[in-house]
Design a protein around this motif. Structure first.
Motif, PDB file in Angstrom:
ATOM      1  N   TYR A 299       7.196 -12.198  -6.497  1.00 40.89           N
ATOM      2  CA  TYR A 299       7.921 -11.025  -6.020  1.00 40.89           C
ATOM      3  C   TYR A 299       9.372 -11.082  -6.496  1.00 40.89           C
ATOM      4  CZ  TYR A 299       3.951 -10.108  -2.937  1.00 40.89           C
ATOM      5  OH  TYR A 299       2.696  -9.833  -2.436  1.00 40.89           O
TER       6      TYR A 299
ATOM      7  N   ARG B 245       1.466   2.378  -6.795  1.00 40.31           N
ATOM      8  CA  ARG B 245       2.079   1.337  -7.621  1.00 40.31           C
ATOM      9  C   ARG B 245       1.460   1.389  -9.012  1.00 40.31           C
ATOM     10  NH1 ARG B 245       3.422  -3.512  -3.375  1.00 40.31           N
ATOM     11  NH2 ARG B 245       5.256  -3.712  -4.706  1.00 40.31           N
TER      12      ARG B 245
ATOM     13  N   LEU C  30      -5.819  -7.001  -8.109  1.00 42.28           N
ATOM     14  CA  LEU C  30      -4.828  -6.145  -7.463  1.00 42.28           C
ATOM     15  C   LEU C  30      -5.403  -5.256  -6.384  1.00 42.28           C
ATOM     16  CD1 LEU C  30      -2.630  -5.048 -10.497  1.00 42.28           C
ATOM     17  CD2 LEU C  30      -1.783  -6.088  -8.401  1.00 42.28           C
TER      18      LEU C  30
ATOM     19  N   LYS D 201      -2.464   2.050  -8.856  1.00 33.51           N
ATOM     20  CA  LYS D 201      -3.073   1.727  -7.562  1.00 33.51           C
ATOM     21  C   LYS D 201      -2.599   2.723  -6.521  1.00 33.51           C
ATOM     22  CE  LYS D 201      -3.599  -2.234  -4.418  1.00 33.51           C
ATOM     23  NZ  LYS D 201      -3.135  -1.571  -3.192  1.00 33.51           N
TER      24      LYS D 201
ATOM     25  N   TYR E 134       5.591  -8.498  -9.052  1.00 36.49           N
ATOM     26  CA  TYR E 134       5.990  -7.307  -8.311  1.00 36.49           C
ATOM     27  C   TYR E 134       7.494  -7.085  -8.497  1.00 36.49           C
ATOM     28  CZ  TYR E 134       1.458  -7.823  -5.986  1.00 36.49           C
ATOM     29  OH  TYR E 134       0.121  -7.948  -5.729  1.00 36.49           O
ATOM     30  N   GLU E 135       7.892  -5.851  -8.663  1.00 32.17           N
ATOM     31  CA  GLU E 135       9.282  -5.552  -8.960  1.00 32.17           C
ATOM     32  C   GLU E 135      10.223  -6.029  -7.860  1.00 32.17           C
ATOM     33  OE1 GLU E 135      12.833  -4.373 -10.496  1.00 32.17           O
ATOM     34  OE2 GLU E 135      10.917  -4.642 -11.494  1.00 32.17           O
TER      35      GLU E 135
ATOM     36  N   THR F   5       2.837  -6.584 -14.894  1.00 29.56           N
ATOM     37  CA  THR F   5       4.210  -6.376 -14.447  1.00 29.56           C
ATOM     38  C   THR F   5       4.341  -5.004 -13.808  1.00 29.56           C
ATOM     39  OG1 THR F   5       4.985  -7.720 -16.313  1.00 29.56           O
ATOM     40  CG2 THR F   5       6.627  -6.391 -15.146  1.00 29.56           C
ATOM     41  N   GLU F   6       4.875  -4.957 -12.583  1.00 28.91           N
ATOM     42  CA  GLU F   6       5.052  -3.664 -11.922  1.00 28.91           C
ATOM     43  C   GLU F   6       6.167  -2.876 -12.595  1.00 28.91           C
ATOM     44  OE1 GLU F   6       5.483  -1.669  -7.474  1.00 28.91           O
ATOM     45  OE2 GLU F   6       5.878  -3.824  -7.743  1.00 28.91           O
TER      46      GLU F   6
ATOM     47  N   PHE G 283       1.172  -0.820 -12.729  1.00 30.46           N
ATOM     48  CA  PHE G 283       1.348  -2.126 -13.357  1.00 30.46           C
ATOM     49  C   PHE G 283       1.001  -2.032 -14.847  1.00 30.46           C
ATOM     50  CE2 PHE G 283       0.591  -2.924  -8.928  1.00 30.46           C
ATOM     51  CZ  PHE G 283       1.436  -3.984  -8.609  1.00 30.46           C
TER      52      PHE G 283
ATOM     53  N   ALA H 203       6.331   3.918 -10.795  1.00 32.05           N
ATOM     54  CA  ALA H 203       5.101   4.712 -10.751  1.00 32.05           C
ATOM     55  C   ALA H 203       5.391   6.150 -11.152  1.00 32.05           C
ATOM     56  CB  ALA H 203       4.471   4.650  -9.362  1.00 32.05           C
TER      57      ALA H 203
END
Length: 809
Positions: free
Chosen positions: A420, A514, A575, A547, A497-498, A529-530, A516, A533
């Motif tokens: 994270y 989200r 995920l 997602k 996660y960003e 990698t996030e 990725f 969106a």
């Protein structure tokens, strides 16, 4: 990167034969990468992480190295090239004149050290403190640090120096270096790198401003203890004499042949060159006006022609009276570099694979069929481990800790690989070598982690290092820059996660949707990698996972391979437990676009749909910070390389972008436009002069620009203007106008109305116990050293301590 040093072990008076026998390649420990002794020669093997699997062998020549050492290094390079089937591209690098590609391997800078193996000098070992040296910092984007005499006579007004005393490192900024803030930052990063890699994190770093030395009396006392009292004025600033890196228009092609019984070099063409001039039965030299020499070896050339290619290039340089520092690269037919291809008007790839993933060749290409790379072959083929920069097959033991309340908290094994952006982690990897345990300690730093957490991570790394008696190799990993072995140990399950945190009991805000970006073809090189969106984050070259609460969409860009799609499927199962729906580019259902907030342009250039673009994009920094206008190429570039103080030129072949940094001056902007036109008109490949030149402002980048950067962060540069207005309470309130939306939003009360104010002195509506909540975001981070989200995650005692220090308690 794998680095070896060509070291001379024998006596100078021995015979040539014995001298060659005494020359040895000595492995350089990883913690010493970037440190080069001037009296030695080095060999650097680099393998790219992308689907091409391209290898580069550089041999680096120190200024005071002997002819014997230089000759031995060249011989070793030729032998390595033959052993690897002729696949690598060979480069000759000279101290102080290294190519941008070579410099890009050492992000924290390069350190030139006096002496060599004969003088008794050794590479600095971790945790050794009996050090005394003075480093002269030079450069702009790629910095170098040269060891100079430990004396005030080595200082000057315009540059930056590091006085390294083992347990203490003092950075001295010249009084005329004020304009060069990014160099100061680079020097700090280099000092941090020395502390972390060479001292195991156990060294203190301090900064002295040369123009305000009286503000640092204790530090000056330390410096004067070492250097003595300074007598007389400092020397004037030394100008940066690095030449402009424009494409030269004087391109000539020479044929190297032994058809007549002896090697003959003769000119056969001038620019613009075409690919059909190169015949497989011969070798060729491309001379870029003495700036650079490229040697091309045809696959059917005689063994003598191929073996002597590198020495022939060096002889060519001498015959032309070119500088000894002239860069040389040597390549085989089929393994041409992107730089070489750009010298030709047209270039057609042979046998290019499409859509089925990359292929790798193990051993001799002429004898072994092409097969997919298998990480399990590393034990059987040590040379493959070197090529792939893998210490082993990543089957060792992995322990992961997260920094919580500035202490270590072990992460459950079922969440290994989930990182994270609001956290920092320690990852200890244990593996066996020669029946002995070896250790690698990775320090992963989230982009949104607090400074306290980053500091605690380094501190805890020292504790873990001590526990294993200093044995671990420590590797500092910043978010988004994970090395390939780090990817491999998580077996294709690495998710970044960003923001947010992985701490137990902490509920991260639910974003609802989200997105990725998935990159990689196999378990050993894949990560997700996030990214924001929104539709503009998509890229035709990759796989994306969208997602939502009801569905997980697997979006396949037209340029992704079958292997990338398979890894996307595996990552989707990690995920989300929801239903999966495959979506091909240009066949998206309406619900897909609704989840992303509607359709929008994204990076879909046709070149992005090619598994291997014919011409690699190139990025140049345009700056006049040294007093003259320079264009400096940046290799292996990312969004972080875009410097808001400068103008950047991105050449994607079909288009040329001029990115204007927010703080770039008018002179740089005007010169960049002129230089872009000259760059195009003088390009050796005879480029179309009508190629579009597009100007892009910082913060307003179109997807046709951002698509060339991995995991582009659109929020990195917020565009806002701060205004001051008065409410009917007749007190100032900061109002921010967001230029993207044209809206206004009240964001805080001026800090001076809150700091060190008692309850009776505060504005009426302010809660005295929660003063920090009334600050603007900028003032909040300035006073408390972290974002609101990170601050709220801290324990109450830590919050109160920070508030007391800021005058807000």
């Amino acid at each position: 990167v794998v680095i070896s040093r060509a070291a001379y072990k024998g006596s100078r008076s021995t015979t040539l034969k014995s001298r060659n026998l005494k020359m040895q390649m000595v492995p350089v420990p990883e913690q010493a990468y970037g440190n080069f002794f001037e009296g030695d020669c080095y060999i650097v093997l680099y393998t790219t992480l992308n689907s091409t699997g391209q290898m580069d062998i550089h041999y680096w020549i120190g200024n005071t190295s002997s002819q014997d050492e230089q000759g031995a290094a060249a011989i070793y390079v030729t032998q390595m090239d033959e052993f690897l089937g002729g696949k690598p591209i060979q480069h000759r690098e000279v101290q102080g004149c290294e190519s941008p590609k070579f410099q890009s391997y050492f992000k924290s800078g390069m350190v030139y050290k006096k002496g060599g193996v004969e003088s008794g000098f050794r590479h600095v070992d971790t945790n050794v403190y009996n050090i005394l040296r003075l480093l002269h910092i030079k450069g702009m984007k790629n910095i170098t640090a040269t060891e100079v005499n430990v004396s005030w006579n080595s200082f000057n007004k315009g540059d930056i120096f590091l006085l390294d005393m083992g347990k203490v490192i003092i950075q001295w900024n010249g009084p005329e270096s004020n304009r060069r803030e990014k160099l100061k930052v680079s020097a700090v990063l280099l000092a941090n790198d020395i502390r972390d890699r060479e001292r195991g994190g156990r060294a203190q770093i301090a900064v002295v401003e040369g123009g305000c030395e009286g503000d640092s009396p204790e530090l000056m006392k330390i410096m004067e203890t070492v250097l003595g009292k300074r007598e007389g004025p400092l020397k004037e600033a030394i100008p940066d004499d690095r030449p402009d890196l424009y494409q030269t228009s004087n391109i000539r092609l020479y044929q190297v042949s032994d058809a007549s019984g002896s090697l003959v070099v003769q000119e056969v063409a001038t620019q613009p060159l075409t690919q059909d001039l190169l015949h497989s039965s011969d070798c060729y030299i491309v001379d870029q006006g003495g700036v650079s020499i490229s040697v091309w070896k045809g696959k059917d050339a005689s063994p003598e022609e191929r073996r002597s290619a590198l020495s022939r290039a060096v002889g060519f340089i001498k015959a032309k009276n070119y500088p000894s520092s002239t860069h040389v690269e040597v390549m085989c037919e089929g393994g041409e570099s992107a730089m070489f291809k750009q010298l030709f008007k047209t270039w057609k790839e042979k046998g290019q694979t499409r859509g089925l993933g990359s292929t790798y060749s193990v051993g001799k290409t002429a004898k072994v069929d092409q097969i997919k790379f298998d990480v399990m072959q590393l034990h059987a083929c040590p040379e493959l481990a070197a090529q792939e920069r893998m210490v082993d097959d990543a089957s060792g033991e992995v322990q992961v800790w997260r920094i919580e309340n500035l202490e270590l908290q072990e992460v459950p094994q079922n969440t290994h690989g989930q990182f994270y952006g609001g956290d920092c982690y320690l990852v200890l990897y244990t593996y066996m070598k020669s029946n002995k345990q070896q250790y690698i300690l990775y320090m992963w730093l989230g982009r949104h982690a607090t400074q306290d957490e980053i500091t605690a991570c380094a501190y805890q790394a020292v504790n873990v290092d001590n526990k294993y008696n200093g044995a671990p190799v420590q590797v500092r990993v910043t978010m988004g820059k994970e090395p390939r072995h780090f990817l491999a140990i998580f077996k294709g399950k690495l998710i970044i996660y960003e923001g947010g945190t992985g701490r137990a009991g902490v509920v991260n805000p639910d974003p609802g949707v989200r997105l990725f970006q998935v990159r990689g073809e196999q378990e050993w090189n894949t990560k997700a990698t996030e990214v924001p969106a929104r539709a503009s984050s998509l890229n035709s070259n990759d796989v994306f996972l969208l997602k939502t609460e009801q569905m997980c969409y697997l979006w396949y860009g037209k340029g992704c391979s079958g292997d990338e799609r398979e890894m996307g499927k595996a990552m989707a199962d990690l995920l989300s437990k929801q239903d999966k729906q495959t979506v091909m580019e240009s066949q998206e259902p309406a619900e897909f676009w609704v989840a992303l907030g509607g359709k929008a342009p994204y990076a879909s250039n046709k070149r992005l749909q090619q598994e291997k673009p014919l011409h690699q994009p190139r990025l140049f920094e345009c700056s006049n910070q040294t007093g003259r206008f320079l264009m400096t190429e940046i290799d292996e570039f990312t969004q972080e390389d875009l410097d808001e103080d400068d103008v950047m030129l991105l050449d994607t072949w079909d288009e040329i972008f001029l990115w204007i940094g927010r703080s770039a001056n008018d002179y740089e902007t005007n010169e960049a436009h002129t230089s872009a036109v000259e760059y195009l008109n003088t390009h050796p490949a005879g480029r179309d002069p009508g190629t579009p030149i597009i100007t892009v402002k910082q913060g307003f980048e179109p997807p046709t620009f951002t698509g060339w950067f991995n995991a582009w962060d659109p929020h990195k540069w917020s565009v806002s203007v701060t205004l001051y207005v008065f409410s009917f309470y007749t007190r100032a309130i900061i109002v921010t106008m967001h230029s993207r939306t044209g809206t206004f939003k009240a964001t805080g009360i001026p800090a001076e109305l809150l700091i060190n104010k008692g309850p009776g002195e505060l504005p009426n509506e302010v809660d005295p116990g929660k003063k920090e909540e009334y600050l603007s975001d900028a003032d909040f981070e300035l006073l408390l050293g972290s974002s609101r989200t990170d601050f709220n995650r801290l324990p109450k005692w830590r919050q109160n301590h920070l508030k007391k220090e800021a005058g807000l308690f």
